[in-house]
Design a protein around this motif. Sequence first.
Motif, PDB file in Angstrom:
ATOM      1  N   SER A 168      56.408  27.177  37.777  1.00  0.00           N
ATOM      2  CA  SER A 168      55.934  27.932  36.629  1.00  0.00           C
ATOM      3  C   SER A 168      54.896  28.969  37.058  1.00  0.00           C
ATOM      4  O   SER A 168      54.814  29.323  38.236  1.00  0.00           O
ATOM      5  N   ILE A 169      54.094  29.450  36.112  1.00  0.00           N
ATOM      6  CA  ILE A 169      53.097  30.475  36.406  1.00  0.00           C
ATOM      7  C   ILE A 169      51.746  30.099  35.811  1.00  0.00           C
ATOM      8  O   ILE A 169      51.667  29.563  34.704  1.00  0.00           O
ATOM      9  N   ALA A 173      49.085  34.913  37.507  1.00  0.00           N
ATOM     10  CA  ALA A 173      50.408  35.341  37.966  1.00  0.00           C
ATOM     11  C   ALA A 173      50.839  36.650  37.310  1.00  0.00           C
ATOM     12  O   ALA A 173      50.483  36.947  36.170  1.00  0.00           O
ATOM     13  N   ASN A 176      52.509  36.285  33.946  1.00  0.00           N
ATOM     14  CA  ASN A 176      51.647  35.972  32.803  1.00  0.00           C
ATOM     15  C   ASN A 176      51.069  37.247  32.196  1.00  0.00           C
ATOM     16  O   ASN A 176      50.854  37.334  30.986  1.00  0.00           O
ATOM     17  N   SER A 186      51.368  31.976  29.187  1.00  0.00           N
ATOM     18  CA  SER A 186      51.952  30.839  29.885  1.00  0.00           C
ATOM     19  C   SER A 186      51.360  29.532  29.347  1.00  0.00           C
ATOM     20  O   SER A 186      50.149  29.439  29.103  1.00  0.00           O
ATOM     21  N   ASP A 194      48.507  30.369  40.944  1.00  0.00           N
ATOM     22  CA  ASP A 194      49.399  31.357  40.331  1.00  0.00           C
ATOM     23  C   ASP A 194      50.803  30.809  40.076  1.00  0.00           C
ATOM     24  O   ASP A 194      51.408  31.103  39.048  1.00  0.00           O
ATOM     25  N   TYR A 195      51.317  30.024  41.034  1.00  0.00           N
ATOM     26  CA  TYR A 195      52.694  29.537  40.906  1.00  0.00           C
ATOM     27  C   TYR A 195      52.744  28.029  41.141  1.00  0.00           C
ATOM     28  O   TYR A 195      53.151  27.564  42.203  1.00  0.00           O
ATOM     29  N   HIS A 246      60.191  41.212  38.154  1.00  0.00           N
ATOM     30  CA  HIS A 246      59.356  40.866  39.301  1.00  0.00           C
ATOM     31  C   HIS A 246      59.347  41.933  40.391  1.00  0.00           C
ATOM     32  O   HIS A 246      58.744  41.725  41.441  1.00  0.00           O
TER      33      HIS A 246
END
Length: 265
Positions: A168-169, A173, A176, A186, A194-195, A246
């Motif tokens: 996830s984030i 991130a 987000n 998020s 961040d991840y 991304h």
Amino acid sequence: MRNILLVLFSLTSIELLAAPDKIVSLAPHTTELVFALGAGSRLVAVSDYSDYPKEATRLPSVASYNGVDFEKILMLEPDLILAWQGGNKPQDLSKLASLGLKLFYSKPQKPEDVAAELVALGALLGAEERAQQLSKTYLSRLEMLKTKYYQKHQKSVFYYMWPKPLMSIGNGAWANQLLNICGSRSAFDDLSIDYPEVNLQDVINRKPEILVAAMKTNLQDAKSFWTEFGDVLNAEVVVVNPDRLHRFTPRLLDGLEDLCEQLNF
């Protein structure tokens, strides 16, 4: 020949005698930026996953997850290498610089930085006018999306890029920031990582309103992953294109608009 001096975010400067004729790109997004600026014909090599536009797929790859191919790059004798700080290995970039090669460092931190990188790279490639227009259009559309989707009370979203393990984030991130523009956040934005890797119980406990699969899958498969948790997780499932969201290029706004529309159904 004219001297070109580029200063990017006060981090680095590059001196070239003329606009480069042979460019190597070490990341998919820098490949896209070159094509967006109308200089795709000057690319002599790219990285793995440089698949947009289609013309980029015809170029040889000199960079992958494992690192760069120094031998191939040196054989090409490039005038300029486009590197991604945060994506390419620091030791590889240091070695390329030590070999006397000229590097442009891309390091976007927020969506607005895409416009700044277009201008900086456009100046280096002799495409200043095109870069300025692309930058202006990009920032105008970004501001429009911010205004359109702003919400004081943001929706909780579980945004994930991989199902097994669940990735996830966190608060810092990139994705987000995109959720925030869409009036969401998020479900794990209290995490400094961040991840983060999370588990299904974590997701259930946080009760997100929407589940966003940022991966190359279809909606049916994404929904089937969550079917058995329907009794304890009442959330809509949506799928978005990770390449558009991304990659730090003007195409980001197409992905962002799609994300915002799906989150505000």
